[in-house]
Write an enzyme that holds these catalytic residues in place. Structure first.
Site, mmCIF file in Angstrom:
data_model
loop_
_atom_site.group_PDB
_atom_site.id
_atom_site.type_symbol
_atom_site.label_atom_id
_atom_site.label_comp_id
_atom_site.label_asym_id
_atom_site.label_seq_id
_atom_site.Cartn_x
_atom_site.Cartn_y
_atom_site.Cartn_z
ATOM 1 N N GLY A 275 0.693 -1.209 0.042
ATOM 2 C CA GLY A 275 0.040 -0.026 0.053
ATOM 3 C C GLY A 275 0.857 1.103 -0.026
ATOM 4 N N HIS A 276 1.942 1.243 0.947
ATOM 5 C CA HIS A 276 2.835 2.477 1.012
ATOM 6 C C HIS A 276 3.417 2.532 -0.401
ATOM 7 C CE1 HIS A 276 2.618 1.215 5.380
ATOM 8 N NE2 HIS A 276 2.234 2.554 5.473
ATOM 9 N N ARG B 242 -0.828 -2.543 10.622
ATOM 10 C CA ARG B 242 -1.495 -3.436 11.809
ATOM 11 C C ARG B 242 -1.799 -4.816 11.595
ATOM 12 N NH1 ARG B 242 -3.521 2.098 13.049
ATOM 13 N NH2 ARG B 242 -2.579 2.629 15.170
HETATM 14 P P1 AMP Z 1 0.151 4.863 7.470
HETATM 15 O O1 AMP Z 1 1.638 4.602 7.337
HETATM 16 O O2 AMP Z 1 -0.679 3.754 7.877
HETATM 17 O O3 AMP Z 1 0.188 6.107 8.232
HETATM 18 O O4 AMP Z 1 -0.069 5.138 6.005
HETATM 19 C C1 AMP Z 1 0.641 6.040 5.236
HETATM 20 C C2 AMP Z 1 -0.220 6.215 3.736
HETATM 21 O O5 AMP Z 1 -0.298 4.873 2.909
HETATM 22 C C3 AMP Z 1 -1.616 6.793 4.002
HETATM 23 O O6 AMP Z 1 -1.939 7.760 3.157
HETATM 24 C C4 AMP Z 1 -2.489 5.366 3.959
HETATM 25 O O7 AMP Z 1 -3.715 5.776 3.493
HETATM 26 C C5 AMP Z 1 -1.601 4.673 2.854
HETATM 27 N N1 AMP Z 1 -2.025 3.290 2.924
HETATM 28 C C6 AMP Z 1 -2.087 2.604 4.064
HETATM 29 N N2 AMP Z 1 -2.407 1.154 3.648
HETATM 30 C C7 AMP Z 1 -2.891 1.308 2.389
HETATM 31 C C8 AMP Z 1 -3.362 0.317 1.617
HETATM 32 N N3 AMP Z 1 -3.656 -0.893 1.839
HETATM 33 N N4 AMP Z 1 -3.636 0.782 0.378
HETATM 34 C C9 AMP Z 1 -3.317 2.127 -0.360
HETATM 35 N N5 AMP Z 1 -2.880 3.013 0.518
HETATM 36 C C10 AMP Z 1 -2.555 2.742 1.906
#
Ligand code: AMP
Length: 283
Positions: A36-37, A187
């Site tokens: 995702g990231h 998570r």
């Molecule tokens: P986080 O590290 O959880 O704060 O996420 C950082 C960025 O990655 C945020 O913009 C999230 O929405 C995005 N993100 C996290 N998981 C996913 C996913 N499965 N698909 C797309 N973007 C994601």
């Protein structure tokens, strides 16, 4: 790829790049990278001259009983992954540098921060917009890449950047999922093997709702009930909310008339998971 830990150094470097007319693409994260990231970083690479990824587990967005201290951290691996996805800079500020002892400022987006996840995580989005405002001032990007996975976060950040006249353009990238449909999340690694299998039931329930809408169901309450039943029966997860909301205002809708987001938050074991889909009525 260069690692930067000092806010001061970061500000100097990114200001110079801006003065040189470079188009900077920014991906804010909390690390523990997954596809995702990486999808956000790759998109930034496609659209921009310089790709900056921040990695900051922001204390301001965690509640006192939340998982700040055990949030997954693996800088070595994250460094390699960010470089492989095309990042030029990995900015990993120290919490003491971001929030000095004399720090007093708050940023808050009313209304949009209060429903959905905001009901269960009071203060969470205040912490999110505070850190994003700071990061935008440090990185000065032309574009910021966010994931649709955190749809409420996108809505709140969009409001904040518009209201406070940040000139950044937001790019929202689709949810990246595991093979069985589970939305990728840092998570997910908390899940036991058994819970990991159960967790896929959340997306299965959302997919069933999408099919129901495609067959002509337009009553939000019936859709919500169906999803709740499927999640309860199929996963045993404890549901925080299932909501059908307008994608911009995040207000509950009674009927699926236009584009509507169906959003879920549920706990599988001790792990809080969120997911959402966007549906539109069958014509
Ligand atoms: P986080 O590290 O959880 O704060 O996420 C950082 C960025 O990655 C945020 O913009 C999230 O929405 C995005 N993100 C996290 N998981 C996913 C996913 N499965 N698909 C797309 N973007 C994601």
């Amino acid at each position: 790829m260069r690692l930067i830990t000092s806010v001061h150094t970061a500000q100097n470097i990114f200001l110079k790049l801006k003065q040189q007319g470079k188009r900077t693409g920014f991906v804010p994260t909390m690390g523990a990278f997954h596809e995702g990231h990486l999808s956000l970083m790759r998109q930034a690479r496609k659209e921009c001259d310089v790709v900056v990824v921040s990695l900051f587990v922001n204390p301001a967005q965690f509640g006192p009983k939340e998982d700040l201290s055990r949030y997954p951290r693996d800088l070595g691996k994250d460094r390699a992954l960010a470089a492989s996805a095309g990042a030029d800079y990995l900015f990993v500020p120290r919490a003491s540098d971001m929030y000095a002892p004399e720090f007093l400022t708050r940023v808050r987006v009313d209304v949009l921060s209060d429903g959905l996840c905001g009901r269960f995580r009071p203060g969470h989005f205040d912490g999110v917009v505070l850190v994003v405002a700071k990061l935008l001032n440090i990185v000065q990007p032309e574009r910021m890449f966010l994931g649709q996975k955190d749809a409420q976060q996108v809505a709140v950040i969009r409001r904040m950047t518009d209201d406070l006249n940040f000139s950044v353009k937001l790019r929202v990238c689709p949810v990246v999922r595991e093979k069985d449909g589970l939305a990728m999340s840092s998570r997910n690694r908390y899940l036991s093997d058994e819970d990991r299998v159960r967790a896929a039931g959340i997306y299965a329930a959302l997919s069933a709702a999408r099919e129901a809408v495609a067959r002509g169901e337009s009553d939000a309450q019936r859709i919500i009930l169906q999803i709740k039943q499927l999640i309860n029966d199929g996963t045993g997860a404890s549901i925080e909310y299932v909501s059908c909301v307008d994608i911009k205002t995040l207000k509950d809708v009674g009927k699926i008339n236009g584009k509507v987001m169906i959003a879920v938050a549920a706990r599988v074991g001790n792990t809080r998971l969120i997911d959402n889909i966007i549906v539109r009525p069958s014509s």
